[in-house]
Every structure is written in C-alpha cells, then in structure tokens.
Write a protein that holds these residues in place. Structure first.
Motif, PDB file in Angstrom:
ATOM      1  N   HIS A  20       0.777  -1.227   0.000  1.00  0.00           N
ATOM      2  CA  HIS A  20       0.000   0.000   0.000  1.00  0.00           C
ATOM      3  C   HIS A  20       0.818   1.293   0.000  1.00  0.00           C
ATOM      4  CE1 HIS A  20      -2.890  -3.003   1.638  1.00  0.00           C
ATOM      5  NE2 HIS A  20      -3.732  -2.351   0.851  1.00  0.00           N
ATOM      6  N   GLY A  21       2.131   1.182   0.199  1.00  0.00           N
ATOM      7  CA  GLY A  21       2.936   2.394   0.333  1.00  0.00           C
ATOM      8  C   GLY A  21       2.965   3.246  -0.926  1.00  0.00           C
ATOM      9  N   ASP A  22       3.009   4.547  -0.731  1.00  0.00           N
ATOM     10  CA  ASP A  22       3.097   5.452  -1.875  1.00  0.00           C
ATOM     11  C   ASP A  22       4.499   6.078  -1.940  1.00  0.00           C
ATOM     12  OD1 ASP A  22       3.158   7.164   0.226  1.00  0.00           O
ATOM     13  OD2 ASP A  22       1.286   8.187  -0.247  1.00  0.00           O
ATOM     14  N   MET A  23       4.600   7.125  -2.753  1.00  0.00           N
ATOM     15  CA  MET A  23       5.902   7.745  -2.965  1.00  0.00           C
ATOM     16  C   MET A  23       6.433   8.415  -1.701  1.00  0.00           C
ATOM     17  SD  MET A  23       8.273   8.014  -5.046  1.00  0.00           S
ATOM     18  CE  MET A  23       7.362   7.305  -6.438  1.00  0.00           C
ATOM     19  N   GLU A  24       5.540   9.066  -0.989  1.00  0.00           N
ATOM     20  CA  GLU A  24       5.949   9.719   0.258  1.00  0.00           C
ATOM     21  C   GLU A  24       6.529   8.718   1.240  1.00  0.00           C
ATOM     22  OE1 GLU A  24       6.419  12.784   1.371  1.00  0.00           O
ATOM     23  OE2 GLU A  24       6.180  13.143  -0.779  1.00  0.00           O
ATOM     24  N   TRP A  25       5.887   7.565   1.282  1.00  0.00           N
ATOM     25  CA  TRP A  25       6.354   6.504   2.174  1.00  0.00           C
ATOM     26  C   TRP A  25       7.767   6.083   1.804  1.00  0.00           C
ATOM     27  CZ3 TRP A  25       6.709   1.284   0.210  1.00  0.00           C
ATOM     28  CH2 TRP A  25       7.065   0.333   1.176  1.00  0.00           C
TER      29      TRP A  25
ATOM     30  N   ILE B 224      11.361   6.490   4.029  1.00  0.00           N
ATOM     31  CA  ILE B 224      12.272   5.379   4.321  1.00  0.00           C
ATOM     32  C   ILE B 224      13.699   5.748   3.937  1.00  0.00           C
ATOM     33  CG2 ILE B 224      12.925   3.044   3.634  1.00  0.00           C
ATOM     34  CD1 ILE B 224       9.949   2.424   3.346  1.00  0.00           C
ATOM     35  N   ILE B 225      13.827   6.280   2.729  1.00  0.00           N
ATOM     36  CA  ILE B 225      15.161   6.670   2.257  1.00  0.00           C
ATOM     37  C   ILE B 225      15.780   7.697   3.203  1.00  0.00           C
ATOM     38  CG2 ILE B 225      16.437   7.715   0.360  1.00  0.00           C
ATOM     39  CD1 ILE B 225      15.314   4.983  -0.287  1.00  0.00           C
ATOM     40  N   ALA B 226      14.975   8.653   3.616  1.00  0.00           N
ATOM     41  CA  ALA B 226      15.472   9.701   4.516  1.00  0.00           C
ATOM     42  C   ALA B 226      15.896   9.102   5.857  1.00  0.00           C
ATOM     43  CB  ALA B 226      14.386  10.755   4.725  1.00  0.00           C
ATOM     44  N   ALA B 227      15.054   8.225   6.393  1.00  0.00           N
ATOM     45  CA  ALA B 227      15.365   7.621   7.687  1.00  0.00           C
ATOM     46  C   ALA B 227      16.632   6.767   7.593  1.00  0.00           C
ATOM     47  CB  ALA B 227      14.188   6.773   8.156  1.00  0.00           C
ATOM     48  N   ARG B 228      16.760   6.051   6.473  1.00  0.00           N
ATOM     49  CA  ARG B 228      17.955   5.233   6.291  1.00  0.00           C
ATOM     50  C   ARG B 228      19.201   6.112   6.260  1.00  0.00           C
ATOM     51  NH1 ARG B 228      19.362   2.601   0.551  1.00  0.00           N
ATOM     52  NH2 ARG B 228      19.242   4.839   0.111  1.00  0.00           N
ATOM     53  N   HIS B 229      19.066   7.235   5.590  1.00  0.00           N
ATOM     54  CA  HIS B 229      20.206   8.143   5.486  1.00  0.00           C
ATOM     55  C   HIS B 229      20.635   8.672   6.849  1.00  0.00           C
ATOM     56  CE1 HIS B 229      22.901  11.061   3.713  1.00  0.00           C
ATOM     57  NE2 HIS B 229      22.361  11.984   4.484  1.00  0.00           N
TER      58      HIS B 229
ATOM     59  N   LEU C 100       9.396   1.909   7.788  1.00  0.00           N
ATOM     60  CA  LEU C 100       9.151   0.726   6.963  1.00  0.00           C
ATOM     61  C   LEU C 100       7.705   0.256   7.081  1.00  0.00           C
ATOM     62  CD1 LEU C 100      12.347  -1.435   7.624  1.00  0.00           C
ATOM     63  CD2 LEU C 100      11.819  -0.082   5.597  1.00  0.00           C
ATOM     64  N   ALA C 101       7.197   0.264   8.312  1.00  0.00           N
ATOM     65  CA  ALA C 101       5.867  -0.285   8.560  1.00  0.00           C
ATOM     66  C   ALA C 101       4.753   0.737   8.356  1.00  0.00           C
ATOM     67  CB  ALA C 101       5.797  -0.854   9.975  1.00  0.00           C
ATOM     68  N   ALA C 102       5.143   1.995   8.203  1.00  0.00           N
ATOM     69  CA  ALA C 102       4.183   3.097   8.302  1.00  0.00           C
ATOM     70  C   ALA C 102       3.013   3.007   7.317  1.00  0.00           C
ATOM     71  CB  ALA C 102       4.899   4.426   8.136  1.00  0.00           C
ATOM     72  N   ALA C 103       3.224   2.359   6.178  1.00  0.00           N
ATOM     73  CA  ALA C 103       2.167   2.356   5.164  1.00  0.00           C
ATOM     74  C   ALA C 103       1.160   1.223   5.355  1.00  0.00           C
ATOM     75  CB  ALA C 103       2.780   2.272   3.766  1.00  0.00           C
TER      76      ALA C 103
ATOM     77  N   ALA D  81      15.253  -3.517  -0.709  1.00  0.00           N
ATOM     78  CA  ALA D  81      14.231  -4.490  -1.084  1.00  0.00           C
ATOM     79  C   ALA D  81      12.831  -3.918  -0.919  1.00  0.00           C
ATOM     80  CB  ALA D  81      14.390  -5.752  -0.242  1.00  0.00           C
ATOM     81  N   VAL D  82      12.630  -3.161   0.143  1.00  0.00           N
ATOM     82  CA  VAL D  82      11.304  -2.613   0.423  1.00  0.00           C
ATOM     83  C   VAL D  82      10.906  -1.594  -0.637  1.00  0.00           C
ATOM     84  CG1 VAL D  82       9.980  -1.170   2.003  1.00  0.00           C
ATOM     85  CG2 VAL D  82      11.396  -3.020   2.902  1.00  0.00           C
ATOM     86  N   VAL D  83      11.807  -0.658  -0.893  1.00  0.00           N
ATOM     87  CA  VAL D  83      11.496   0.374  -1.884  1.00  0.00           C
ATOM     88  C   VAL D  83      11.356  -0.262  -3.273  1.00  0.00           C
ATOM     89  CG1 VAL D  83      12.373   2.433  -3.040  1.00  0.00           C
ATOM     90  CG2 VAL D  83      12.583   2.201  -0.553  1.00  0.00           C
ATOM     91  N   GLY D  84      12.119  -1.334  -3.506  1.00  0.00           N
ATOM     92  CA  GLY D  84      12.011  -2.056  -4.770  1.00  0.00           C
ATOM     93  C   GLY D  84      10.785  -2.950  -4.833  1.00  0.00           C
ATOM     94  N   ARG D  85       9.973  -2.908  -3.784  1.00  0.00           N
ATOM     95  CA  ARG D  85       8.712  -3.664  -3.717  1.00  0.00           C
ATOM     96  C   ARG D  85       8.923  -5.168  -3.847  1.00  0.00           C
ATOM     97  NH1 ARG D  85       4.616   0.390  -2.642  1.00  0.00           N
ATOM     98  NH2 ARG D  85       5.670   2.309  -3.242  1.00  0.00           N
TER      99      ARG D  85
END
Lengths: 232, 232
Positions: free
Chosen positions: B99-104, B108-113, B144-147, B191-195
């Motif tokens: 269900h995650g969208d672009m904002e999600w 994730i990318i920001a938090a990882r950074h 990661l789980a937010a969506a 992996a998550v962002v790559g769905r």
DNA sequence: GTTCGCGCAAATATACATTTTTTGTTGCTT
DNA sequence: AAGCAACAAAAAATGTATATTTGCGCGAAC
C-alpha cells in the motif's frame, strides 16, 4: 496467608473497564472525573489512576488538559480489529492444539458445558443471564487458547478479545437469523479436542468472521454515522 | 493558538518509560514512589499515574499494596517476544509494501540516510550518540511499517518494539562479531522500496533473528531465567 | 525455635489548591 | 438587528500536601 485485598484503584479500574465494555458510557463520550467519583464511591485520585491504566488498554483515550474520553468506534476499526484478531486467535489455537494436555482438554469440555447451559442467553442484553453468558463465553475462548506456550501471543489475544467484546455488547439484539452460535461452539470444541487443527482453525475463522459481519450489518451507533451532525 | 502543554503526568510517564527502557532501573527492581518524586521533581500523584499507564504497556507491574516493580526479563520471554515480533513485523511490512506510496518511500530513504550517518554508534552504550542512534533506528523501522493500513497491526507492532528495545539496551556491548548492521538496513530499505516483498520479509526475519540470537548469547543480567512474566 | 505483637516505612486514599478550558454575556462592528 | 470578538465567570482537570491503611521486620515472650 495474606488476605488478598485488591486495592481500591484496581477495583475501580475493573468496574470502569466493565462499564466501558458494556457501553454504559457511549464511545467518544467525555468521562467526567467527579461524575465517576460519585457513581463508584471513589476519590478523584483513584479514578484518575484507573482511567490511566485503561488508556494503555485502548479503551479510553487521554486528551492532555481535557480529560478522558471513551475510545471511539468505527466500521473501519472493527474491520481492522477483526483481521488482526482472526490471525492471532488462529495462531494461539494452533499452538494450543499442538501443546495442550489432558487438563487443557478437560477445561475446554467443562467451559463448553457451562456455556451450553445458558444457550442463547446473550440474545437479551440487560438480563442478568446475559452478563453471565458473556463471562462464560470469554472463559470458553480463553480455555481454547490456554495451552499456547507463548505468553506474548496470549497477552495480545486477551487485548484484542476485550476490544471485540466491546463491539459485541455495543450492538443491540443483533440479527442472528439462522445462526446457531451454540452449535458453532460445539463444533469448535469437538475439532480442537480431536486435535484437528485445520478444521478447528477454519471453524474459528468462520465463527469470528460471522460475528463481525453481523455486527457490521447491525444498527450500531458508529461514530462516522454521527460525524455529519457533529464534526470534531 | 492552543499552546500544546503536555501535562506533567505525560512528561513523567515518558521519562519513566525511557528510564525503564534504558534500564536505568534493573528488571525486578522496586520502584519507590518517593524516590522517583525526588528524581523527577513531581508529586506522588503524578508519578503514581505515570506508573499506572506503564503497567498496561508491560514495562512495569503493579503489585497491589506493595507498589510497582520493573517488569522482569528472561531468556524465555525474549524468545517468545521475538517469535511474535517477527510475525507481526513481517505482516506490517508486507502490507506496507502493498500500500505504500511515494511519500512513504521517501521517508524510508530519509530515515535510512539519517541512521547511516551514525553507522555503528550503538556499539558504545552510554554515549550521547548511542541515544540518538536508538531513536533513529526506531524511526527507520517505523518508516518501513508506516504504510500498513491496519492501525491494530501497527499498534501491536509498536508495543512489541518497545519491549524489544528494552532487551537491546539491556545488553552491554554485545558481541557483534562479523555483523554489519548498517548493511542489513541498507539491503532492507533497498528491497522494500524495490517492492520485493518476499526478499524484504526474508531480510527482516534474519535481521530480527540475528539480533535476538546475539542477545541470547550475550551476558545479560537475566533474572535467573525465571518465568516470572504473567500476561494477565 | 516458633509465634505473637509492636513499630517503622511505604503505598494508598482523600481533601485541597492551582491552572486550564469552556461557556455565557456584554459590547462593538457591520 | 445580527454576528463576531473580547472578557469574565464557572466548571473541570491537573498537581500538591496530608492522613490513613497496609505490609514488613525486628524483638520479646512463650
């Protein structure tokens, strides 16, 4: 030994939990401290503490500087809750069937018997038997899951059961047309004691799904129905 | 214009939660009210209420007429907790990927950074960076789980995360030989962002399992492996 | 050596003071 | 005259101090 005097706070907490579950307070309603003090013959400190505990159980919500309100309900919440609950109930049940011993089986049979003796008493809310029926119903489902060795699964199961019970009681005499709850319980107990995990899980899933579907179809005072009148 | 004054009780509750999670109080230790009053500059009522809330979170246990104690820990409890946590984390993750969208993704990318910038700061407990690292770590996993659209899954996930964090902090500098936690997080985010749900779930499972195995192997002050936790 | 009772310490409960929010009224503007 | 804004009064929640009750330990007596 030591006389197990439950503290006043604990009693107050229990009574308030019951009051919320039995929907003696409506969802979203403000819980005025003084009012509760009078009703339960307790002082504000005890009431505040009791309310605080219920906060983390998800039955009431604390709004800083504005007091406590009963947790709201919605069709969405009930749907989400049911999805999670089915998953966790099934997991506990599965583990329970794998690890349960003879005592566990006996407890289930006993609980089923007690529950069966009241049959469909739950159909008439308000009656003193209905109260008992709900207790026995909870005890029956507890007994089914009791042999699950993982305490965390059991803890979560308990949390979710309380939530679902709230919805169950909130509905008036729901439309149970063509449903034989007693038979469902019988079949469930049979499959469980017979260690037929697959069948037991199917029966449990259907049992929970059916209840929720009926509740969703019933005329329950869902919050979103009232949002049109009073937007928060 | 509403100045969001968090009530003193809420602050006290938060500070106590942190204190327990950071194991500034040992598991099983009695939490004397007066002592806490002095430490946190609050009155007994506030402290009492805060403790009560933590009760239902499973961080402290109320013993009627005997006060509060920090929830005990055990290898058994950690094992049980991890089993449940893996299951629920995976479920949230799966739903989130669906269900995650672009904002999600961006979050994730920001938090990882942010987390990556501190690398392995968690290895030296006590340091102020370690504190920050733990916050960012929680934020990353939250992201990661937010969506996941189901609020109940998220709620349970949060509960369990807090518990696991307690164990994580309780161990001293654990033996992280040959482990690259940063790389694990990187791969997970990828992996998550790559769905790639299947791969993401495998990575998450390994991530959690590895952490627990290390904790179980570490010299943690387990309370004699007593099965003292009651899920009631 | 065990048991009963007294005393101290701590948790619980209550009564009171303080701060915040809400509500109702008044007066001004449109 | 109607509506909005500011102000004032009341109600309610939060915080504090104090009194009461309960549990625990020490010591003496049997």
């Amino acid at each position: 030994m030591t006389t197990v005097h439950k503290s006043l706070t604990a009693r107050t907490c229990d009574r308030l939990r019951m009051a919320v579950i039995e929907s003696r307070y409506a969802p979203g309603e403000r819980l005025r401290i003084e009012e509760i003090c009078r009703d339960l013959q307790a002082s504000s400190g005890a009431v505040r503490e009791a309310l605080s505990r219920l906060t983390a159980e998800g039955l009431v919500i604390a709004e800083p500087q504005r007091g406590f309100v009963v947790a709201p309900i919605s069709r969405r919440d009930l749907t989400d809750l049911t999805e999670v609950r089915i998953d966790i109930e099934l997991r506990c049940l599965h583990q329970s069937i794998l690890h349960g011993d003879m005592e566990w089986e006996a407890a289930i049979i006993a609980a089923r018997h007690r529950l069966g003796s009241l049959r469909n008493a739950f159909l008439t809310p308000g009656a003193p038997e209905a109260q008992t029926w709900h207790q026995l119903h909870a005890a029956f489902h507890d007994a089914l899951a009791a042999a699950c060795p993982n305490r965390w699964w059991l803890r979560l199961r308990q949390q979710l059961y309380v939530q679902s019970e709230r919805y169950r009681r909130l509905s008036g005499p729901a439309d149970e047309t063509g449903r034989d709850v007693h038979a469902e319980h019988e079949a469930l107990a049979e499959a469980v004691v017979g260690r037929d995990a697959a069948r037991a899980e199917t029966l449990m899933r259907d049992h929970l799904t059916r209840t929720t579907d009926i509740l969703l179809g019933s005329r329950m005072p869902f919050a979103e129905d009232a949002e049109a009148r009073s937007p928060a």
